[in-house]
Scaffold this motif. Structure first.
Motif, mmCIF file in Angstrom:
data_model
loop_
_atom_site.group_PDB
_atom_site.id
_atom_site.type_symbol
_atom_site.label_atom_id
_atom_site.label_comp_id
_atom_site.label_asym_id
_atom_site.label_seq_id
_atom_site.Cartn_x
_atom_site.Cartn_y
_atom_site.Cartn_z
ATOM 1 N N VAL A 169 7.494 -9.584 -4.768
ATOM 2 C CA VAL A 169 6.321 -8.809 -4.350
ATOM 3 C C VAL A 169 6.452 -7.349 -4.800
ATOM 4 O O VAL A 169 5.500 -6.765 -5.333
ATOM 5 C CB VAL A 169 6.120 -8.864 -2.816
ATOM 6 C CG1 VAL A 169 4.907 -8.053 -2.398
ATOM 7 C CG2 VAL A 169 5.991 -10.302 -2.331
ATOM 8 N N TYR A 170 7.641 -6.771 -4.622
ATOM 9 C CA TYR A 170 7.839 -5.379 -5.049
ATOM 10 C C TYR A 170 7.655 -5.247 -6.560
ATOM 11 O O TYR A 170 7.075 -4.280 -7.034
ATOM 12 C CB TYR A 170 9.237 -4.880 -4.657
ATOM 13 C CG TYR A 170 9.352 -4.460 -3.206
ATOM 14 C CD1 TYR A 170 8.560 -3.419 -2.703
ATOM 15 C CD2 TYR A 170 10.232 -5.084 -2.334
ATOM 16 C CE1 TYR A 170 8.657 -3.023 -1.379
ATOM 17 C CE2 TYR A 170 10.335 -4.691 -1.003
ATOM 18 C CZ TYR A 170 9.551 -3.667 -0.532
ATOM 19 O OH TYR A 170 9.646 -3.268 0.780
ATOM 20 N N ARG A 171 8.160 -6.221 -7.309
ATOM 21 C CA ARG A 171 8.018 -6.139 -8.772
ATOM 22 C C ARG A 171 6.554 -6.183 -9.185
ATOM 23 O O ARG A 171 6.118 -5.426 -10.049
ATOM 24 C CB ARG A 171 8.778 -7.293 -9.442
ATOM 25 C CG ARG A 171 10.184 -6.910 -9.853
ATOM 26 C CD ARG A 171 10.726 -7.854 -10.900
ATOM 27 N NE ARG A 171 10.794 -9.219 -10.413
ATOM 28 C CZ ARG A 171 11.872 -9.735 -9.818
ATOM 29 N NH1 ARG A 171 12.942 -9.005 -9.645
ATOM 30 N NH2 ARG A 171 11.858 -10.978 -9.388
ATOM 31 N N ILE A 172 5.788 -7.080 -8.564
ATOM 32 C CA ILE A 172 4.357 -7.169 -8.893
ATOM 33 C C ILE A 172 3.665 -5.847 -8.536
ATOM 34 O O ILE A 172 2.830 -5.338 -9.279
ATOM 35 C CB ILE A 172 3.706 -8.354 -8.134
ATOM 36 C CG1 ILE A 172 4.330 -9.670 -8.600
ATOM 37 C CG2 ILE A 172 2.199 -8.384 -8.367
ATOM 38 C CD1 ILE A 172 3.860 -10.885 -7.807
ATOM 39 N N THR A 173 4.045 -5.279 -7.388
ATOM 40 C CA THR A 173 3.454 -4.005 -6.954
ATOM 41 C C THR A 173 3.757 -2.887 -7.959
ATOM 42 O O THR A 173 2.875 -2.103 -8.321
ATOM 43 C CB THR A 173 4.003 -3.601 -5.569
ATOM 44 O OG1 THR A 173 3.829 -4.704 -4.675
ATOM 45 C CG2 THR A 173 3.305 -2.374 -5.023
ATOM 46 N N LEU A 174 5.013 -2.833 -8.410
ATOM 47 C CA LEU A 174 5.385 -1.785 -9.367
ATOM 48 C C LEU A 174 4.640 -1.963 -10.680
ATOM 49 O O LEU A 174 4.094 -1.002 -11.227
ATOM 50 C CB LEU A 174 6.898 -1.819 -9.621
ATOM 51 C CG LEU A 174 7.786 -1.413 -8.442
ATOM 52 C CD1 LEU A 174 9.250 -1.597 -8.782
ATOM 53 C CD2 LEU A 174 7.523 0.038 -8.046
ATOM 54 N N ASN A 175 4.571 -3.208 -11.162
ATOM 55 C CA ASN A 175 3.864 -3.442 -12.429
ATOM 56 C C ASN A 175 2.404 -3.039 -12.325
ATOM 57 O O ASN A 175 1.861 -2.383 -13.227
ATOM 58 C CB ASN A 175 3.947 -4.920 -12.834
ATOM 59 C CG ASN A 175 5.336 -5.268 -13.331
ATOM 60 O OD1 ASN A 175 6.098 -4.382 -13.725
ATOM 61 N ND2 ASN A 175 5.682 -6.550 -13.290
ATOM 62 N N TYR A 229 0.828 -1.199 0.000
ATOM 63 C CA TYR A 229 0.000 0.000 0.000
ATOM 64 C C TYR A 229 0.871 1.260 0.000
ATOM 65 O O TYR A 229 0.640 2.183 -0.790
ATOM 66 C CB TYR A 229 -0.942 0.012 1.214
ATOM 67 C CG TYR A 229 -1.868 1.205 1.224
ATOM 68 C CD1 TYR A 229 -3.060 1.194 0.507
ATOM 69 C CD2 TYR A 229 -1.525 2.364 1.920
ATOM 70 C CE1 TYR A 229 -3.887 2.302 0.487
ATOM 71 C CE2 TYR A 229 -2.350 3.479 1.903
ATOM 72 C CZ TYR A 229 -3.523 3.442 1.196
ATOM 73 O OH TYR A 229 -4.336 4.545 1.169
ATOM 74 N N GLY A 230 1.892 1.281 0.866
ATOM 75 C CA GLY A 230 2.757 2.460 0.990
ATOM 76 C C GLY A 230 3.454 2.783 -0.323
ATOM 77 O O GLY A 230 3.447 3.931 -0.773
ATOM 78 N N LEU A 231 4.033 1.775 -0.944
ATOM 79 C CA LEU A 231 4.750 2.017 -2.196
ATOM 80 C C LEU A 231 3.796 2.465 -3.306
ATOM 81 O O LEU A 231 4.070 3.421 -4.026
ATOM 82 C CB LEU A 231 5.505 0.742 -2.624
ATOM 83 C CG LEU A 231 6.283 0.813 -3.934
ATOM 84 C CD1 LEU A 231 7.347 1.905 -3.887
ATOM 85 C CD2 LEU A 231 6.954 -0.528 -4.256
ATOM 86 N N SER A 232 2.652 1.786 -3.421
ATOM 87 C CA SER A 232 1.742 2.170 -4.505
ATOM 88 C C SER A 232 1.133 3.547 -4.228
ATOM 89 O O SER A 232 0.934 4.337 -5.138
ATOM 90 C CB SER A 232 0.665 1.109 -4.739
ATOM 91 O OG SER A 232 -0.050 0.876 -3.562
#
Lengths: 82, 209
Positions: free
Chosen positions: B81-87, B40-43
């Motif tokens: 997980v970070y990669r999926i979030t960024l995509n 949530y924070g990153l997105s």
């Protein structure tokens, strides 16, 4: 002596502590002679801290947390049916 | 965190991932719980919109669930997980109208022919403590980060905000370590310049008062 441009280019590695001792010495000598570069260095470091502290404050709002919880519950239910 | 603690955490996580791959739903709860704030924070920092960040978080949690068997453990689970979030965040951003990006070069420091500072540099670093608690300062900081071009922004968020190592960021973004360092340095220079404008104005106002 190194110039201001070189000094700014080296700040990243300087903060990381990854410069060799000779380069660190040249950089620190430059700082002694150049107050603007000290100001630049201090504000470069502050920028990082300020942005980190501000953006790290983000919490999941309660309503979003509830939505996510029900969503996860629903997903699990569907999975259990399979 | 000590090396042993890190190792322990990694082992616990690896076990959870294996459990989830075997269809254990309790493992899913634990993984979702430990990652949802990061996702949530990153997105949110990428999109600055609560609804969009919520949608992305749901989508990522669902992807973790559905695609867990495609995770082969070649990189760390968190990198996956970070990669999926960024995509997912980029897909969402692309579907919206894009704000024109500011050119980062215009905000990088300028030097004269001999390589010396051309502009007057003020040291506002000691004033920031009291200012940090004001909402106005926080808004200025968020807006400055929002203005960063995408390439620099993502490196900045992962490395300086999330606190991941340079190596980890390079793994997530599939970039070389020098490329990560150079983008991060440019991002910091850009933000420093943006924040300087604000803090210097504040100082001069305070001086007048």
């Amino acid at each position: 002596m190194i110039c201001c441009k070189e000094c700014v280019d080296l700040l990243y590695e300087y903060i990381e502590g990854s410069l060799d001792s000779g380069t660190t010495k040249s950089l620190e000598e430059h700082f002694q002679e150049c107050p603007p570069c000290i100001a630049f260095f201090n504000t470069y470091k502050s920028t990082r801290t300020l942005c980190r502290d501000t953006l790290n404050e983000i919490e999941i709002p309660d309503e979003v947390r509830h939505t996510l919880q029900s969503f996860l519950k629903e997903q699990k239910k569907q999975q259990e049916k399979k | 965190m000590s090396f042993t603690q890190q190792k322990e955490e990694r082992e616990i996580e690896e076990a959870l991932v294996k459990d989830l791959q075997a269809g254990n739903l309790e493992a899913y709860d634990k993984i979702a719980e430990s990652y949802q704030k990061k996702i949530y924070g990153l997105s949110f920092n990428l999109m600055r919109n609560q609804m969009d960040a919520q949608d992305v978080t749901q989508e990522v949690l669902l992807t973790l669930f559905r695609k867990i068997n495609t995770f082969q453990g070649k990189s760390a689970f968190s990198s996956w997980v970070y990669r999926i979030t960024l995509n997912a965040s980029y897909m969402k951003l692309r579907s919206k109208k894009k704000e024109p990006n500011v050119s980062i070069d215009e905000l990088l420091p300028s030097f004269n022919g001999a390589g010396f500072q051309q502009e007057k540099i003020q040291d506002w670093s000691e004033n920031t403590e009291s200012l940090l608690f004001s909402n106005e300062t926080k808004d200025v900081i968020k807006k400055a980060v929002d203005l960063l071009p995408e390439k620099e922004k993502v490196v900045f968020l992962l490395r300086d905000v999330e606190g991941l190592s340079t190596e980890k960021v390079s793994e997530i973004l599939d970039l070389t370590v020098p490329a990560v360092k150079s983008r991060l340095h440019r991002a910091r220079l850009f933000l420093r310049k943006k924040l300087s404008g604000y803090f210097e104005e504040y100082r001069s106002k305070k001086g007048e008062a």
